[in-house]
Design an enzyme around this catalytic site. Structure first.
Site, short mmCIF file in Angstrom:
data_model
loop_
_atom_site.label_atom_id
_atom_site.label_comp_id
_atom_site.label_asym_id
_atom_site.label_seq_id
_atom_site.Cartn_x
_atom_site.Cartn_y
_atom_site.Cartn_z
N CYS A 1 0.85 -1.25 0.19
CA CYS A 1 -0.06 0.12 -0.02
C CYS A 1 1.04 1.41 -0.11
CB CYS A 1 -0.93 -0.01 1.14
SG CYS A 1 -1.85 -1.66 1.26
N HIS B 1 -9.18 2.14 -2.60
CA HIS B 1 -7.69 2.08 -2.46
C HIS B 1 -7.08 1.08 -3.37
CE1 HIS B 1 -3.85 1.92 -0.47
NE2 HIS B 1 -4.35 0.72 0.43
#
Lengths: 388, 145
Positions: free
Chosen positions: A86, A335
């Protein structure tokens, strides 16, 4: 070391997109090249691609040449993919910074891109679970939501944080996402709706979690002397910090205090010569509502354990102590792993250039970007300053 | 990703045979109902997961030691949606950080035989060894009642 600036931005619409990885890259590239003046593609000497799960979810390894071809670039200095789950997007910006500051690169394109939605939802979840140590953590069904649920349970136990406080983070970020046409979830939600949303991994519910989202984002970066050729308002990268601990959940120093975040933030602020209290706005990694609450605490915006109160008081809204996640955060925007960090830098840049809707305009001079990855074993913090 | 005959090319469980891994004693011990790990013979560090080189002192002589089979729930949740491939049919299932009794070591494991709603932090749990369809072993815990 040379000064390094972000001088152009490009975004795609984020969501469950009827588009492939390569098409998302093309869209972000178009938006970027349309945004920048005086740029010849042959001037782009370097390319950095932040993509975390492209091998598994687009069944494509070695994406940097793919991206170069999609964008019509032929880098002659530095080209690579950066993969830190991430944090992959901010990692790409960070490596571009290092390459430009050192003089190895002059003009770099940074692309963060992720195609997350494929027909098999369990396959998506399996790919995400492999971000943790697959053999000892992922094997037990541990994945992002259950891991952060453990964190939330401990934080509630140790500090009295409540589900209502966590819900408020989701309400705020959806409020701002409603001003962002590129967001995956541009709709307001009430606290009651968050609290009543389906349980994913208790205490986390669906609206405590960021979405599974396709999207791409791109920035153009160059050194300080060249920045004004491309824009009147360069945004300078003034501070960078990153800290990484190990991998296994049980070997982390703490579940409820993110020591790598404290270290990364201290380094980034020291490098920039500022403190968190100098920031005009922040983009923090709200992969889950509990994450943003802990980020207030571990960035030093409030005492440990009072992140929930900080949210309830509106201190992270416009007009509060530090407006946070004005593009809508991961909760509102979704995301796409590698794209998130790049999109955060774009929000800060567009805020400084007054290119955002007035409902979420703050502007100012200093902005912070923060990402975490895995089981929060890795944190990266970047401090940006408006130039021009 | 699946092969055309439906087999998984990979699954989540570690490879376990002596031909595939140097920590095969962990799995052989597990099949005998023992939870074990490596302890560095040079510096004495208790290592989890089992290792072949000590990350603290660089020693590579390891002793296999038994770990407690009992522990308490340090943190727990349940996977109620979004299970990874191969685990969808198990939903909902409990996953926990278990504090092992008497030593400073926690392990992550599933907790069988309990609903999330019935568990509390600090509840005592005991080791449960499972056999996978292909003969490999893995460990979980169950509540002690």
């Amino acid at each position: 070391m040379r000064k390094v600036a972000i001088v152009g931005t490009g975004m795609t619409k984020w969501g469950v997109r009827s588009a492939t990885y390569k098409e998302l890259v093309q869209e972000a590239g178009k938006d970027l090249f349309d945004d920048v003046r005086n740029l010849e593609k042959r001037d782009v000497d370097s390319l950095f691609v932040g993509s975390a799960l492209v091998d598994r979810l687009a069944f494509q390894a070695y994406p940097a040449p793919i991206v170069a071809e999609q964008l019509g670039l032929t880098p002659t200095r530095m080209a690579m993919r950066t993969e830190m789950a991430c944090v992959s997007g901010q990692s790409a910006i960070r490596v571009a910074y290092a390459s430009i500051a050192s003089g190895l690169s002059d003009v770099a394109v940074v692309v963060g891109a992720e195609k997350m939605n494929i027909p098999s939802f369990p396959e998506i979840q399996a790919s995400m679970a492999c971000v943790l140590d697959r053999e000892w953590d992922g094997v037990n069904g541990l994945n992002a939501p259950p891991y952060f649920a453990l964190v939330a349970q401990r934080h509630m136990h140790e500090y009295g944080t409540t589900e209502e406080q966590m819900a408020e983070v989701s309400v705020k970020n959806h409020d701002y996402a409603a001003t962002n046409p590129t967001a995956h979830f541009p709709k307001r939600v009430t606290r009651e709706k968050v609290l009543g949303s389906p349980k994913i991994a208790p205490p986390l519910k669906l609206l405590d979690c960021s979405g599974i989202t396709d999207g791409a984002a791109a920035v153009l970066m160059t050194h300080g002397d060249a920045a004004k050729r491309y824009t009147d308002t360069p945004v300078f990268v003034e501070g960078l910090g990153q800290a990484l601990s190990g991998s296994l959940v049980v070997n982390l120093e703490s579940l409820t205090t993110w020591l790598p975040l404290k270290r990364a933030a201290a380094d980034a602020f020291k490098m920039a010569g500022v403190t968190v209290h100098d920031m005009d706005l922040a983009e923090t990694h709200d992969c889950f509502t509990i994450s943003e609450i802990m980020e207030y605490e571990d960035l030093g915006l409030c005492p440990k354990g009072e992140g929930g109160r900080f949210a309830m008081e509106g201190q992270s809204r416009i007009g509060g102590e530090l407006p946070t996640n004005l593009r809508g955060g991961l909760l509102g925007c979704g995301h796409p792993l590698g794209a998130t960090g790049v999109a955060q830098a774009i929000e800060v840049t567009r805020q400084f250039k007054a290119q955002v809707p007035k409902e979420r305009y703050v502007g100012g001079e200093w902005g912070l970007c923060h990402n975490l990855s895995g089981n929060a074993n890795n944190h990266a913090v970047m401090v940006l300053r408006r130039g021009g | 990703m699946q092969e055309p005959d439906g087999r998984f090319a990979f699954d989540f469980y570690p490879v376990q045979s002596p031909e595939q891994t140097r920590i095969h004693p962990f799995f052989e011990n597990l099949k005998q109902g023992r939870l074990t790990t490596t302890k560095c013979e040079r510096c004495g560090a208790l290592l989890w997961q089992p290792r072949v080189v000590c990350p603290k002192c660089n020693g590579d002589a390891m002793e296999w030691v038994d770990l407690p089979k009992d522990g308490t729930l340090y943190a727990f949740t349940a996977v109620m949606a979004g299970a990874p491939l191969g685990m969808e049919k198990d939903v909902p299932f409990v996953v926990a950080v278990v504090q092992l009794d008497g030593i400073p070591l926690k392990v992550v494991a599933r907790v069988d035989g309990a609903k999330y709603e019935d568990l509390r932090m600090g509840d005592p749990v005991a080791l449960r060894v499972i056999e996978l369809p292909d003969g490999r072993a893995w460990f979980r815990f169950v509540p002690k009642r």
